[in-house]
Scaffold this active site. Structure first.
Site, PDB file in Angstrom:
ATOM      1  N   GLU A  29       0.537 -12.355   9.889  1.00 51.73           N
ATOM      2  CA  GLU A  29      -0.820 -12.609   9.943  1.00 51.73           C
ATOM      3  C   GLU A  29      -1.557 -12.889   8.449  1.00 51.73           C
ATOM      4  O   GLU A  29      -1.158 -12.106   7.517  1.00 51.73           O
ATOM      5  CB  GLU A  29      -1.431 -11.409  10.493  1.00 51.73           C
ATOM      6  N   ARG A  50      12.069  -1.486   9.544  1.00 48.29           N
ATOM      7  CA  ARG A  50      11.186  -2.252   8.687  1.00 48.29           C
ATOM      8  C   ARG A  50      11.717  -1.736   7.174  1.00 48.29           C
ATOM      9  O   ARG A  50      12.381  -0.755   6.926  1.00 48.29           O
ATOM     10  CB  ARG A  50       9.716  -1.729   8.616  1.00 48.29           C
ATOM     11  N   LYS A  59      -0.165  -3.228   4.953  1.00 43.33           N
ATOM     12  CA  LYS A  59      -1.354  -3.993   4.446  1.00 43.33           C
ATOM     13  C   LYS A  59      -2.805  -3.392   4.195  1.00 43.33           C
ATOM     14  O   LYS A  59      -3.508  -3.761   3.371  1.00 43.33           O
ATOM     15  CB  LYS A  59      -1.326  -5.328   5.376  1.00 43.33           C
TER      16      LYS A  59
END
Length: 581
Positions: free
Chosen positions: A66, A316, A326
């Protein structure tokens, strides 16, 4: 669906539950990227045949960040997986490998052209070549038409419940599910006060009403937050992500890629599975926090009768002494805890590049870490080790001093005469292990500069560098540097008056120190440490920031042989600079 609200809810609920595998299914070992199976995930023979005919032996993955921030080292791991490692695990021939680079750009409030450009540059810099670059927003019309299809099929509806009402509805459904899980009666443990709450006052409204309101949402006839489009899923599921997810919201924000043509935007769950199917993705790879989104992913594709890619969730990347969220990285930037997204303390690709890391270091590190479903924290030393091993064979060495002390060599003229013409100039390999990298010369001068850490005013038996009573070896020259006098201004050392001892019987020094000649370059050196004091920052992470994560030496000096590496025209934030290695 023409029955009363309660009856139609039961029909929809029963219909959904018969199509899904509610209990966690077994893990199959049919291929290297197998994961939890669902009945919804099964493709019909017709869909499989159509997919095979279109792909013609190609196996396709996608990397879909994104554009709401800069890429970080966790994204580098995902790139490595989607562009390389996944294919290696599956045994796919190189000629049959394809990866799409997709901007998952459905949130115009958080996305900017700056982020879009940075993502493109970082991907290219790391050396990955996508089959093509796509945008989820390019599918906005198709996504809208598919939403209309679900409304017509009675599987989506326009909802006017407020955020607080939805949260109460969701909480009630979760409490009822928890009661069922332990064998209790949900009507006793969490009774439904009204059908307006669960399944909700809008769930069984007519197709005509929902088509009309959805069209009005698209035309901008309603306020932000007043209406949403929700999917008619399953409020009795054990997975809260099945509680009638919101597929569309009203937002009067121009889109950085699509422009001003839309005021309703699809959410992540509605978008990414459909885009995967439209782009003929074979393996949709994500991280484990999305494992519970597997049900809505496949429910949506089942409801639309579209091809279902295989989904694989990997752990992750968790890197010690930093954060990869983020949201937290954005706060570090906005709160001026760092100098920006490319600050060398940041785990962003831009930050690592600014610090001197090369693409080879980052890609090798990601290869070494690999991709599994096991959760773990990777120590920062592992990244440092890869950097040292990679740069050891390619990077020039030069002498530098961070906090210079001026040294005047009183007998320099005599020592220079003794050494003969050129005897004080030394040819030094750029790499101590690889002569092919060339060499540079350094000249010992009457005035040199040593680092303050290499001098101590008081005697210390455990200190093996220069003191007033203990000589030290001087690099490349080979003789001893002897301190004769310390010149001070107040408590601060102004300079040292020394002499060189190159006599046959001189004491053997226990160490040799670096130095910079009088023509050394003045520079600012920033020494970086861990961004956080804690290896795994907690919810109070801002209090755990390391105040010494950046130590600036504004008066440092470095040997002038590096002048060719520090020309401003050659130092660029979008490439790895030798000057920073």
């Amino acid at each position: 669906f023409g029955l009363g609200r309660a009856h139609s809810y039961i029909i929809a609920k029963t219909f959904n539950r018969t199509m899904a595998t509610e209990e966690p299914a077994s893990i199959t070992c049919s291929n290297a990227l197998a994961a939890r199976e669902l009945e919804w995930a099964k493709n019909s023979p017709e869909l499989l045949a159509e997919h095979a005919e279109i792909n013609k032996g190609i196996i396709r993955t996608r990397f879909p960040p994104e554009p709401n921030g800069y890429l970080h080292v966790g994204h580098a791991k995902s790139m490595n997986m989607n562009f390389s490692l996944a294919f290696d695990k599956l045994g796919v021939p190189k000629e049959n490998r394809r990866t799409i680079f997709r901007f998952d750009d459905t949130n115009p409030d958080a996305e900017t052209p700056e982020y879009i450009d940075s993502l493109k540059r970082d991907l290219a810099w790391l050396g990955w070549e996508p089959e093509r670059t796509t945008y989820s927003s390019d599918n906005f019309q198709t996504l809208y038409e598919l939403a209309v299809k679900l409304i017509k099929n009675g599987l989506a509806y326009v909802c006017d419940m407020t955020k607080a009402e939805m949260e109460a509805q969701r909480d009630l459904a979760k409490r009822r599910s928890s009661a069922r899980a332990v064998g209790k009666d949900p009507d006793d443990e969490a009774p439904i006060p009204s059908a307006d709450v669960l399944p909700g006052r809008n769930r069984d409204t007519s197709v005509e009403r929902n088509l009309k309101l959805f069209e009005e949402m698209k035309l901008g006839l309603h306020d932000e937050g007043s209406l949403t489009l929700r999917l008619k899923m399953d409020f009795e599921s054990a997975n809260p992500n099945m509680y009638d997810l919101v597929a569309y919201r009203i937002r009067y924000t121009p889109h950085p890629h699509a422009g001003r043509g839309w005021c309703i935007y699809p959410n992540y769950d509605w978008t990414h599975g459909i885009c995967d199917s439209l782009e003929r993705i074979d393996y949709s790879i994500c991280t484990l926090e999305f494992e519970t989104r597997r049900e809505p992913y496949y429910w949506i594709l089942w409801a639309l009768d579209m091809y279902r890619p295989k989904v694989y969730e990997m752990s992750r990347l968790n890197l010690a002494f930093t954060v990869l969220s983020k949201r937290r990285l954005l706060k570090l930037v906005n709160a001026n805890h760092v100098r920006g997204w490319s600050d060398p303390r940041m785990p962003t690709i831009s930050g690592l590049r600014r610090r001197g890391y090369t693409k080879e270091i980052i890609n090798t590190f990601c290869n070494d870490v690999g991709a599994t479903r096991a959760m773990n924290v990777v120590q920062m030393d592992k990244l440092f080790q890869v950097a040292r091993q990679t740069l050891a064979d390619t990077t020039r060495r030069a002498m530098a001093v961070l906090e210079p002390i001026k040294v005047i060599i009183g007998n320099f003229a005599d020592e220079a005469t003794k050494a003969g013409e050129g005897g004080m100039t030394f040819d030094v390999q750029n790499s101590p292990t690889d002569a092919s990298l060339g060499s540079h010369s350094v000249t010992l001068t009457e005035t040199i500069y040593i680092d303050s850490e290499d001098f101590k005013l008081d005697e210390d038996p455990n200190f093996y560098r220069l003191t007033p009573g203990k000589p030290v070896g001087i690099k490349y020259h080979g003789g001893n540097l002897v301190c004769d006098e310390v010149v001070k201004i107040g408590d601060k050392i102004k300079e040292l008056k020394c002499h060189l001892d190159s006599s046959e019987g001189r004491p053997k020094p226990k160490s040799f120190i670096t130095w910079v000649p009088s023509d050394g370059l003045s520079c600012e050196v920033r020494v970086y440490n861990h961004l956080f004091n804690e290896p795994e920052p907690s919810d109070r992470w801002e209090e755990e920031l390391n105040p010494n994560s950046e130590v600036v030496h504004p008066n440092a000096m470095i040997d002038s042989s590096v002048i060719s590496l520090v020309d401003k025209k050659d130092v660029d934030q979008w490439k790895s600079n030798q000057a920073l290695q």
